[in-house]
Design a protein around this motif. Structure first.
Motif: not given
Length: 69
Positions: A22-43
């Motif tokens: 279920t797509k809820i959004g996009m992270l555009y080029r050069d946009s910042a985000c914070y990584c909360i958790l990295e597990q298996d193949a999902a972030v």
């Protein structure tokens, strides 16, 4: 939490769940985000919606283009 910037050269799709159905959004080029958790193949990322400035949390499967910064 580590801060990352999308340097992949493309928009990253953000999903509502770890199955990434279920797509809820996009992270555009050069946009910042914070990584909360990295597990298996999902972030799990926290990112700001560009249209209204509200923060959202979601899953993505492409962290190779997101650089720490």
């Amino acid at each position: 939490m580590k801060r990352f910037v999308n340097t992949s050269g493309r928009e990253l799709i953000i999903y509502a769940d770890s199955k990434m159905t279920t797509k809820i959004g996009m992270l555009y080029r050069d946009s910042a985000c914070y990584c909360i958790l990295e597990q298996d193949a999902a972030v799990v990322v926290l990112y700001k919606v560009s249209s209204n400035g509200v923060f959202k949390v979601g899953f993505t499967d492409f962290l190779q283009g997101v650089q720490e910064g």
